[in-house]
Design a protein around this motif. Sequence first.
Motif, short mmCIF file in Angstrom:
data_model
loop_
_atom_site.label_atom_id
_atom_site.label_comp_id
_atom_site.label_asym_id
_atom_site.label_seq_id
_atom_site.Cartn_x
_atom_site.Cartn_y
_atom_site.Cartn_z
N PHE A 78 23.52 14.50 -8.08
CA PHE A 78 23.42 14.77 -6.67
C PHE A 78 21.95 14.70 -6.26
O PHE A 78 21.06 14.76 -7.12
N PRO A 79 21.65 14.57 -4.97
CA PRO A 79 20.25 14.50 -4.52
C PRO A 79 19.39 15.67 -4.99
O PRO A 79 18.18 15.52 -5.17
N ASP A 80 20.01 16.84 -5.23
CA ASP A 80 19.23 17.98 -5.69
C ASP A 80 19.08 18.00 -7.21
O ASP A 80 18.52 18.95 -7.76
N GLN B 222 29.27 11.80 1.28
CA GLN B 222 27.82 11.85 1.36
C GLN B 222 27.33 13.18 1.93
O GLN B 222 26.32 13.73 1.49
N LEU B 223 28.06 13.70 2.93
CA LEU B 223 27.68 15.00 3.48
C LEU B 223 27.82 16.10 2.43
O LEU B 223 26.99 17.00 2.34
N ARG C 233 24.92 15.81 -0.14
CA ARG C 233 23.61 16.24 0.33
C ARG C 233 23.50 17.74 0.54
O ARG C 233 22.42 18.25 0.85
N SER D 297 23.36 21.75 -0.53
CA SER D 297 22.78 22.47 -1.66
C SER D 297 23.88 22.74 -2.68
O SER D 297 25.08 22.74 -2.36
N ARG E 211 27.90 23.40 -2.03
CA ARG E 211 28.97 22.61 -2.66
C ARG E 211 29.92 23.53 -3.42
O ARG E 211 31.15 23.37 -3.36
#
Length: 467
Positions: free
Chosen positions: A161-163, A447-448, A451, A453, A457
């Motif tokens: 994931f992006p994080d 995608q939402l 993105r 945290s 999620r």
Amino acid sequence: MTLVGTAISACSGDEPDILKIEVPEGYALSAGTSTLFLNSSVAYDSNADWVSGEYLTRFHRGDKLYDDARTSTNGNGGGLGPVYAGYSCGSCHRNAGRTRPALWNDGGSGPYGFSSMLVYITRRNGAFFRDYGRVLHDQAIYGVKPEGKLSVKWHYESFTFPDGEPYELCRPEYTITDWYADSIAPEDLFCTVRIPLRHVGMGQMMALDPNEIEALARKSNYPEYGISGRCNYINERGITSLGLSGNKAQHADLTVELGFSSDMGVTNSRYPEEICEGQYQMSQGSMMGLAYDKLDVSTEDMECVDLYMQSLGVPARRNVNDPTVKRGEEMFYEAKCHLCHVTTLHTRPRGSVLLAGTALPWLGSQTIHPYSDYLLHDMGSEIMGVGLNDNYKSGLAMGNEWRTTPLWGIGLQEKVNGHTYFLHDGRARNLTEAIMWHGGEGYASRQLFARMSASDRHALIEFLNSL
């Protein structure tokens, strides 16, 4: 404990009695009159409170017919085969849920006598194979050769994931061997696999107001998120109807008669021919003394199974006051999941009608929360090369189109069936993977979600587990 709404009890006569529903603290109604406050392994497999009298007697009859193993012998409880996929409804739908997929347990077709999946096969041009039909029956009675065997190889790919939190997706690669007739060249074969659906809310689905579903199709156009749902229309018995049932909304009813025929090889008034009619498995069965001149199950018995499925209670939502669950509900809306997983629908005033004409008015005029619009949506073809396109058409549904899966009861699947495999073929091993397989119209929500945290999620997953 609080009193909310109304409940309907079938105590006597033809007209339902109106009662109050008592909702325990921390719960919320899912299906009006049919809501049950159960958190156990029988949460999917218990009758709604309105079922009583003659209906309860028939419910238990249908439950027994649903669960009891068919045999290959002629007569009552027989008729299995000569080829089949499951030996009872309950063999694939354990506790009215989803039996643990043989795809993960056994690498494909299960041991002799059992398979917890359906294998659909077509030519690449969409035509059926003359010697097989639409379903590959990978099990057979003693002394008879199955039509073929399925093997699966899993391909794993890691992502983050992006994080920075990691996750993994698993893509199946299917191979069919041991064809009973001439082998089919892989380059001429499309194969798609279905693990069982949960039989939660079947009566409410059959009682849905079709005008409401069609209205959703007219207004479910959200170009900013790439979403545009549509109805599937099915022609069965010479009547064109709105499709509601199945992974692609490809049926207008609960397919009890088709299940007996195609899944178990049990002939009935709607499907009087053996599923392997014309194949040499018929002669193998005849050599064993089996006769094929009588129907294997009566219409009356099939309607009892239909009654059982439509009279099952729906688990109430749980932990609705938990702060994490409440945050997860906010994230569900933030990710726009509700645009397809519609939270609230209504049943038509007259309720539903069973396959032989028996009415169930107790299912009528209910406010329900299935978390589905029952519409077809494009689920994409790009993720990991194939997305969720299985190249299998059903009615108006194309290979990349799938009916929005109802989410009610989803959080109890592990307790009821001992696993958390999701999507049509069980490739998602948990709810996070199921979300991350969303492509096409589901890509914006995917995608939402990605993105968010990690804590948000997690909260969204906890919300899904509360349904």
